[in-house]
Design a protein around this motif. Structure first.
Motif, PDB file in Angstrom:
ATOM      1  N   PRO A  94       0.824  -1.210   0.000  1.00  0.00           N
ATOM      2  CA  PRO A  94       0.000   0.000   0.000  1.00  0.00           C
ATOM      3  C   PRO A  94       0.863   1.267   0.000  1.00  0.00           C
ATOM      4  CG  PRO A  94       0.209  -0.782   2.232  1.00  0.00           C
ATOM      5  CD  PRO A  94       0.989  -1.742   1.364  1.00  0.00           C
ATOM      6  N   THR A  95       0.275   2.360  -0.504  1.00  0.00           N
ATOM      7  CA  THR A  95       0.973   3.652  -0.463  1.00  0.00           C
ATOM      8  C   THR A  95       0.694   4.393   0.838  1.00  0.00           C
ATOM      9  OG1 THR A  95      -0.869   4.693  -1.625  1.00  0.00           O
ATOM     10  CG2 THR A  95       0.994   3.910  -2.957  1.00  0.00           C
ATOM     11  N   LEU A  96      -0.418   4.090   1.458  1.00  0.00           N
ATOM     12  CA  LEU A  96      -0.786   4.636   2.767  1.00  0.00           C
ATOM     13  C   LEU A  96      -1.032   3.449   3.685  1.00  0.00           C
ATOM     14  CD1 LEU A  96      -3.404   7.292   1.536  1.00  0.00           C
ATOM     15  CD2 LEU A  96      -1.020   7.716   2.155  1.00  0.00           C
ATOM     16  N   SER A  97      -1.548   3.704   4.852  1.00  0.00           N
ATOM     17  CA  SER A  97      -1.931   2.607   5.730  1.00  0.00           C
ATOM     18  C   SER A  97      -2.854   1.665   4.958  1.00  0.00           C
ATOM     19  CB  SER A  97      -2.658   3.162   6.957  1.00  0.00           C
ATOM     20  OG  SER A  97      -3.285   2.119   7.653  1.00  0.00           O
ATOM     21  N   GLY A  98      -2.686   0.377   5.167  1.00  0.00           N
ATOM     22  CA  GLY A  98      -3.493  -0.607   4.456  1.00  0.00           C
ATOM     23  C   GLY A  98      -4.984  -0.435   4.632  1.00  0.00           C
ATOM     24  N   GLU A  99      -5.380   0.135   5.755  1.00  0.00           N
ATOM     25  CA  GLU A  99      -6.800   0.347   6.045  1.00  0.00           C
ATOM     26  C   GLU A  99      -7.334   1.657   5.458  1.00  0.00           C
ATOM     27  OE1 GLU A  99      -8.838  -1.760   7.674  1.00  0.00           O
ATOM     28  OE2 GLU A  99      -7.293  -3.221   8.153  1.00  0.00           O
ATOM     29  N   SER A 100      -6.452   2.530   5.018  1.00  0.00           N
ATOM     30  CA  SER A 100      -6.859   3.834   4.513  1.00  0.00           C
ATOM     31  C   SER A 100      -7.623   3.713   3.195  1.00  0.00           C
ATOM     32  CB  SER A 100      -5.621   4.713   4.291  1.00  0.00           C
ATOM     33  OG  SER A 100      -5.982   5.900   3.641  1.00  0.00           O
ATOM     34  N   GLU A 101      -8.706   4.477   3.081  1.00  0.00           N
ATOM     35  CA  GLU A 101      -9.510   4.451   1.857  1.00  0.00           C
ATOM     36  C   GLU A 101      -8.757   5.031   0.667  1.00  0.00           C
ATOM     37  OE1 GLU A 101     -13.294   6.336   2.489  1.00  0.00           O
ATOM     38  OE2 GLU A 101     -14.094   4.584   3.521  1.00  0.00           O
ATOM     39  N   GLY A 102      -7.771   5.882   0.907  1.00  0.00           N
ATOM     40  CA  GLY A 102      -7.030   6.511  -0.175  1.00  0.00           C
ATOM     41  C   GLY A 102      -5.805   5.748  -0.625  1.00  0.00           C
ATOM     42  N   SER A 103      -5.547   4.597  -0.021  1.00  0.00           N
ATOM     43  CA  SER A 103      -4.342   3.840  -0.333  1.00  0.00           C
ATOM     44  C   SER A 103      -4.455   3.145  -1.683  1.00  0.00           C
ATOM     45  CB  SER A 103      -4.076   2.791   0.752  1.00  0.00           C
ATOM     46  OG  SER A 103      -2.845   2.171   0.520  1.00  0.00           O
ATOM     47  N   ILE A 104      -3.403   3.291  -2.472  1.00  0.00           N
ATOM     48  CA  ILE A 104      -3.271   2.549  -3.723  1.00  0.00           C
ATOM     49  C   ILE A 104      -2.447   1.311  -3.398  1.00  0.00           C
ATOM     50  CG2 ILE A 104      -2.364   2.589  -6.080  1.00  0.00           C
ATOM     51  CD1 ILE A 104      -2.569   5.689  -5.926  1.00  0.00           C
ATOM     52  N   TRP A 105      -2.860   0.178  -3.921  1.00  0.00           N
ATOM     53  CA  TRP A 105      -2.119  -1.064  -3.714  1.00  0.00           C
ATOM     54  C   TRP A 105      -1.447  -1.450  -5.019  1.00  0.00           C
ATOM     55  CZ3 TRP A 105      -1.624  -4.127   0.696  1.00  0.00           C
ATOM     56  CH2 TRP A 105      -2.366  -3.707   1.810  1.00  0.00           C
ATOM     57  N   PHE A 106      -0.154  -1.767  -4.946  1.00  0.00           N
ATOM     58  CA  PHE A 106       0.627  -2.150  -6.116  1.00  0.00           C
ATOM     59  C   PHE A 106       1.141  -3.574  -5.974  1.00  0.00           C
ATOM     60  CE2 PHE A 106       1.286   2.493  -6.137  1.00  0.00           C
ATOM     61  CZ  PHE A 106       0.960   2.777  -7.456  1.00  0.00           C
ATOM     62  N   SER A 107       1.197  -4.277  -7.086  1.00  0.00           N
ATOM     63  CA  SER A 107       1.887  -5.559  -7.129  1.00  0.00           C
ATOM     64  C   SER A 107       3.365  -5.249  -7.302  1.00  0.00           C
ATOM     65  CB  SER A 107       1.389  -6.394  -8.307  1.00  0.00           C
ATOM     66  OG  SER A 107       2.220  -7.514  -8.494  1.00  0.00           O
ATOM     67  N   SER A 108       4.179  -5.687  -6.365  1.00  0.00           N
ATOM     68  CA  SER A 108       5.601  -5.326  -6.419  1.00  0.00           C
ATOM     69  C   SER A 108       6.292  -5.889  -7.654  1.00  0.00           C
ATOM     70  CB  SER A 108       6.315  -5.778  -5.144  1.00  0.00           C
ATOM     71  OG  SER A 108       6.282  -7.175  -5.032  1.00  0.00           O
ATOM     72  N   SER A 109       5.895  -7.062  -8.108  1.00  0.00           N
ATOM     73  CA  SER A 109       6.547  -7.675  -9.265  1.00  0.00           C
ATOM     74  C   SER A 109       6.159  -7.005 -10.581  1.00  0.00           C
ATOM     75  CB  SER A 109       6.237  -9.168  -9.335  1.00  0.00           C
ATOM     76  OG  SER A 109       4.853  -9.360  -9.522  1.00  0.00           O
ATOM     77  N   ALA A 110       5.103  -6.208 -10.577  1.00  0.00           N
ATOM     78  CA  ALA A 110       4.645  -5.551 -11.809  1.00  0.00           C
ATOM     79  C   ALA A 110       5.337  -4.209 -12.054  1.00  0.00           C
ATOM     80  CB  ALA A 110       3.133  -5.338 -11.755  1.00  0.00           C
ATOM     81  N   ILE A 111       6.071  -3.716 -11.058  1.00  0.00           N
ATOM     82  CA  ILE A 111       6.713  -2.406 -11.186  1.00  0.00           C
ATOM     83  C   ILE A 111       8.093  -2.563 -11.811  1.00  0.00           C
ATOM     84  CG2 ILE A 111       7.653  -0.434  -9.922  1.00  0.00           C
ATOM     85  CD1 ILE A 111       5.371  -0.809  -7.919  1.00  0.00           C
ATOM     86  N   ASP A 112       8.326  -1.745 -12.834  1.00  0.00           N
ATOM     87  CA  ASP A 112       9.623  -1.737 -13.502  1.00  0.00           C
ATOM     88  C   ASP A 112      10.533  -0.670 -12.893  1.00  0.00           C
ATOM     89  OD1 ASP A 112      11.415  -2.731 -15.320  1.00  0.00           O
ATOM     90  OD2 ASP A 112      10.610  -1.663 -17.039  1.00  0.00           O
TER      91      ASP A 112
END
Length: 180
Positions: A94-112
């Motif tokens: 997550p970009t913010l706390s995992g519980e935060s409504e504004g958090s973006i979640w990224f797949s770590s393996s998908a990031i170049d």
């Protein structure tokens, strides 16, 4: 993305998932799901998708958080091991706390890699050549991606111990000769 399109009511994270982005439409929180070759809306919060996916794959948010902290330490916003397939972990962060409504979640393996534009927005470059601008600092993205790497490495070490349980040297009793 067309905000007037229909939205799915359910979704599970998979190895095709690259990002879960919260989006508010008419005071309702949806998730913009970005996959390797498509994107669509889901009528769920990103954190709800993460929790539902963990349960589907036989885990829970609490246990995934516990495991992450066991491997990388007690960190804020820990990445989570969602599932694995043939020893390849599916880790989301997550970009913010995992519980935060504004958090973006990224797949770590998908990031170049990451870059920044003239508006100081982070541009996340994915392995499929897609670029997503997000309002997240460089230090946050680097930190979260690094913790994901540590979690991946910790998972792989544990897998190695399971796959090769006798590869560690075992203390054998020495053969002592006795004089007669």
């Amino acid at each position: 993305m067309d905000k007037n399109c229909s939205a799915a009511s359910n979704y599970l994270v998979s190895f095709n998932t690259i990002a879960l982005v919260p989006i508010r439409i008419e005071n309702k929180l949806y998730t913009r799901v970005i996959e390797n070759h498509t994107e669509f809306l889901v009528k769920m919060k990103p954190s709800s998708i993460i929790k539902k996916s963990l349960i589907y794959y036989g885990n829970s948010y609490k246990l995934a958080t516990f495991y992450s902290r066991e491997v990388i330490g007690r960190v804020h916003k820990p990445p989570l091991l969602i599932s694995h397939d043939y020893g390849v972990p599916l880790i989301m962060f997550p970009t913010l706390s995992g519980e935060s409504e504004g958090s973006i979640w990224f797949s770590s393996s998908a990031i170049d890699f990451f870059t920044f534009d003239s508006h100081n927005r982070c541009l996340v470059h994915f392995t499929n050549s897609f670029v997503l601008p997000v309002n997240v600092s460089q230090s946050t993205m680097c930190r979260q991606h690094t913790f994901s790497h540590f979690l991946t490495r910790g998972f792989q070490k544990k897998r190695t111990k399971i796959d090769h349980p006798f590869s560690q040297s075992i203390l054998m009793p020495t053969n002592k000769t006795t004089k007669k």
